[in-house]
Design a protein around this motif. Structure first.
Motif, short mmCIF file in Angstrom:
data_model
loop_
_atom_site.label_atom_id
_atom_site.label_comp_id
_atom_site.label_asym_id
_atom_site.label_seq_id
_atom_site.Cartn_x
_atom_site.Cartn_y
_atom_site.Cartn_z
N LYS A 184 0.69 -0.93 0.13
CA LYS A 184 -0.15 0.03 -0.18
C LYS A 184 0.82 1.47 0.02
N SER A 185 1.83 1.33 -0.71
CA SER A 185 3.44 2.26 -0.73
C SER A 185 2.93 2.94 -1.84
N ASN A 186 3.98 3.94 -2.55
CA ASN A 186 4.64 4.59 -3.79
C ASN A 186 5.52 4.05 -3.27
N ASP A 246 2.68 -5.37 -3.17
CA ASP A 246 1.22 -5.46 -2.45
C ASP A 246 0.56 -3.99 -2.43
N PHE A 247 -0.42 -4.55 -3.45
CA PHE A 247 -1.45 -3.36 -3.67
C PHE A 247 -0.83 -1.57 -3.80
N GLY A 282 -1.80 -7.20 -6.78
CA GLY A 282 -3.07 -5.82 -7.15
C GLY A 282 -2.15 -4.88 -7.05
N SER A 283 -1.03 -4.28 -7.80
CA SER A 283 -0.28 -2.89 -7.60
C SER A 283 0.02 -3.33 -9.71
N ASN A 284 0.17 -1.61 -9.78
CA ASN A 284 0.50 -0.83 -10.49
C ASN A 284 2.76 -1.05 -10.97
#
Length: 218
Positions: free
Chosen positions: A171-173, A192-193, A215-217
């Motif tokens: 959940k990070s950039n 992850d994400f 779930g990542s870009n």
């Protein structure tokens, strides 16, 4: 749950300044020694920056770890890289075959829940481990970033000991650039994400995945 319930009751700034390993100037916490042998769980609270100077060596021992609610700025140079390692001194292959967590050796780092960006440049990581579940729950990496921002540039990762990932970003950039991973236990990088870029980096001899995305870009 990342922290034990007792952690909320401790004045962590007071605790880390009781010894001479840290120096606080306004909102900056500096590691105030060239070689820091860490033997306990250190917690950096919100509202600061933890700054590691070029040429510093951090050595985690006795299931110690570093948990930071503030960004970590670890900027070394080619001549004076920052080294972050554990006190591991056994046969890596034999230890990995056992796949048993040992409190004899240190663990790793978690940065979480900060909007400000952590930065690792010319930093060398060696023989880290993911946290034991007794210490920190639900984290699989030796170097973990949760709900934050991080850039890793010109850095190297060697020979992690225990755990599912060397680096786990959740959940990070992030940006990973000009970096090198070698002989990593399980996944070298697990994202992850999260959203980010991996540029001009090498993954050599990963036991499981070099890179694993969920779930990542990226």
């Amino acid at each position: 749950s990342v922290l034990n319930l007792d952690d909320d009751k401790i004045d962590h700034v007071k605790k880390i300044t009781e010894k001479n390993n840290f120096l606080i100037k306004k909102n900056n916490i500096f590691i105030n020694t060239k070689e820091f042998n860490i033997k306990e769980k250190i917690i950096i609270p919100k509202g600061y920056r933890l700054i590691i100077n070029p040429g510093t060596k951090l050595i985690f021992a006795k299931n110690s770890s570093l948990i930071s609610y503030s960004p970590i700025i670890s900027v070394g140079s080619k001549e004076k890289p920052i080294i972050i390692k554990t006190n591991f001194n056994k046969s890596l292959n034999e230890f990995r075959k056992r796949n048993i967590y040992s409190e004899e050796f240190g663990e790793g780092i978690l940065v979480l829940n900060t909007d400000n960006k952590s930065l690792f440049i010319n930093t060398i990581f060696r023989n880290l481990s993911s946290p034991n579940s007794k210490s920190i729950n639900g984290l699989s990496g030796s170097l973990n970033f949760y709900n934050t921002k991080v850039e890793i540039i010109n850095s190297k990762f060697f020979d992690n000991i225990y755990g599912d990932d060397y680096v786990n970003i959740i959940k990070s950039n992030f940006l990973i650039k000009d970096s090198y991973f070698e002989n990593t236990n399980a996944d070298a990088l697990d994202v992850d994400f999260s959203n980010g870029k991996i540029l001009n980096s090498t993954f050599n001899n990963s036991i499981n995945d070099s890179v694993d995305f969920s779930g990542s870009n990226v």
